[in-house]
Motif scaffolding. Structure first.
Motif, mmCIF file in Angstrom:
data_model
loop_
_atom_site.group_PDB
_atom_site.id
_atom_site.type_symbol
_atom_site.label_atom_id
_atom_site.label_comp_id
_atom_site.label_asym_id
_atom_site.label_seq_id
_atom_site.Cartn_x
_atom_site.Cartn_y
_atom_site.Cartn_z
ATOM 1 N N GLU A 1 2.186 1.883 -3.434
ATOM 2 C CA GLU A 1 0.918 2.165 -4.351
ATOM 3 C C GLU A 1 0.656 3.744 -4.278
ATOM 4 O O GLU A 1 0.615 4.380 -5.055
ATOM 5 N N SER A 2 0.745 3.940 -2.776
ATOM 6 C CA SER A 2 0.457 5.459 -2.617
ATOM 7 C C SER A 2 1.429 6.510 -2.896
ATOM 8 O O SER A 2 1.303 7.676 -3.258
ATOM 9 N N GLU A 3 2.764 5.890 -3.023
ATOM 10 C CA GLU A 3 3.762 6.847 -3.515
ATOM 11 C C GLU A 3 4.185 6.891 -4.949
ATOM 12 O O GLU A 3 5.064 7.642 -5.307
ATOM 13 N N ASP B 1 -5.888 -0.944 8.171
ATOM 14 C CA ASP B 1 -4.546 -0.843 8.374
ATOM 15 C C ASP B 1 -4.119 -1.035 9.765
ATOM 16 O O ASP B 1 -3.149 -1.633 10.192
ATOM 17 N N LYS C 1 1.114 8.411 7.844
ATOM 18 C CA LYS C 1 0.288 8.443 6.957
ATOM 19 C C LYS C 1 -1.079 8.413 7.563
ATOM 20 O O LYS C 1 -1.155 8.031 8.808
ATOM 21 N N ARG D 1 -0.315 6.409 -10.369
ATOM 22 C CA ARG D 1 -1.649 5.580 -10.345
ATOM 23 C C ARG D 1 -1.559 4.586 -11.454
ATOM 24 O O ARG D 1 -2.301 3.525 -11.345
ATOM 25 N N LYS E 1 0.956 -1.345 0.070
ATOM 26 C CA LYS E 1 -0.181 0.047 0.096
ATOM 27 C C LYS E 1 1.008 1.120 0.002
ATOM 28 O O LYS E 1 0.308 2.306 -0.546
#
Length: 272
Positions: A44-46, A117, A111, A49, A41
């Motif tokens: 993916e978030s950094e 999470d 975050k 897309r 995650k």
């Protein structure tokens, strides 16, 4: 006895569990899977897309006293370029900052975390939390040079889990307890206008159970006790549209405080 998690991506990340008791396979598996999912995650978030990012834990070696696994990611050639110290060093910093936040050593998390999470961070420290006297050491190195190193002992692991439970409870409790324009009908009504005891009502949208009812002020209560004269039923047999504040205990609704009611929407619940 040592259980070693070794991740060889752009840098070497090693998690060593110095345990006093044998680690349950389920606890260790869930810990590693949770760690893997959080790393996935994070990457993916950094990243962009439209970048196809995938990661999975692969068991590389099992030997007496040790378990070695590798984290492989399709983002490996790209992710290291995003941070000066590489993706593993950056990820280890996120892990450390998250643990510090859950231990109350910092006010804000690195975050935003969802309930899922938090549950995964709970699983991550489970093998150490269950084993008094054990500890988990997380180390990131580059060619033998230590970039990041920190330790979580069993006392801290338990503290992390306690804080996770509190934060999940906060997430489960809505910040806004006020529900507007809900249909309420009486389950039990007391005809003493000066008393708030003995009154119970049901709002199906909130709870199927009857809950105690109080009023924010007497004016609201007096208005509800005098519905439009066109109804041939007493006030306590009608249905009302109300704004209520819900008081809860451990996330379970226990009492309604009627803030307002809308007389023009009062109706007979027995008439379709």
């Amino acid at each position: 006895m040592n259980n070693i998690l070794e991740i060889d991506l752009d840098r070497k990340l090693e998690i060593k569990i110095n345990n006093e008791k044998p680690v349950a396979l389920k606890d260790l598996s869930l810990s590693l899977l949770s760690f893997n999912h959080q790393f996935h995650k994070f990457i993916e978030s950094e990243t962009e897309r439209d970048l196809d990012v995938g990661s999975e834990l692969l068991i590389k070696e099992v030997r007496k006293g040790s378990i070695i696994v590798e984290l492989v990611s399709q983002a490996a050639p790209i992710a290291p370029l995003l941070w000066e110290g590489g993706s593993l060093a950056q990820w280890a910093s996120v892990v450390e900052d998250t643990c510090k936040w859950l231990l109350g050593k910092s006010d804000t998390p690195p975050k935003d975390y969802t309930k899922q999470d938090l549950q995964e961070w709970n699983k991550f420290v489970e093998p150490v939390a269950k084993d008094q006297g054990s500890q988990m050491n997380i180390n990131v190195s580059d060619g033998g040079t230590v970039i990041n190193n920190f330790t979580i002992n069993s006392t801290e692991a338990n503290a992390i889990q306690n804080q996770v439970a509190k934060k999940i409870e906060q997430l489960d409790t809505p910040e806004d307890h006020i529900h507007k324009m809900k249909v309420m009908y009486w389950y039990q009504a007391k005809f003493d206008t000066d008393s708030d005891t003995g009154n119970r009502a049901i709002i199906d949208d909130i709870s199927k159970n009857s809950l105690k009812v109080v009023f924010e002020n007497l004016a609201v209560k007096e208005d509800m006790l005098h519905p439009p004269a066109s109804f041939d039923k007493p006030w306590h047999e009608l249905a009302y549209l109300v704004d209520v504040e819900v008081e809860a205990v451990r996330g379970v609704p226990k009492m309604y405080k009627v803030l307002r009611y809308y007389p023009e929407h009062t109706f007979n619940p027995e008439v379709e």
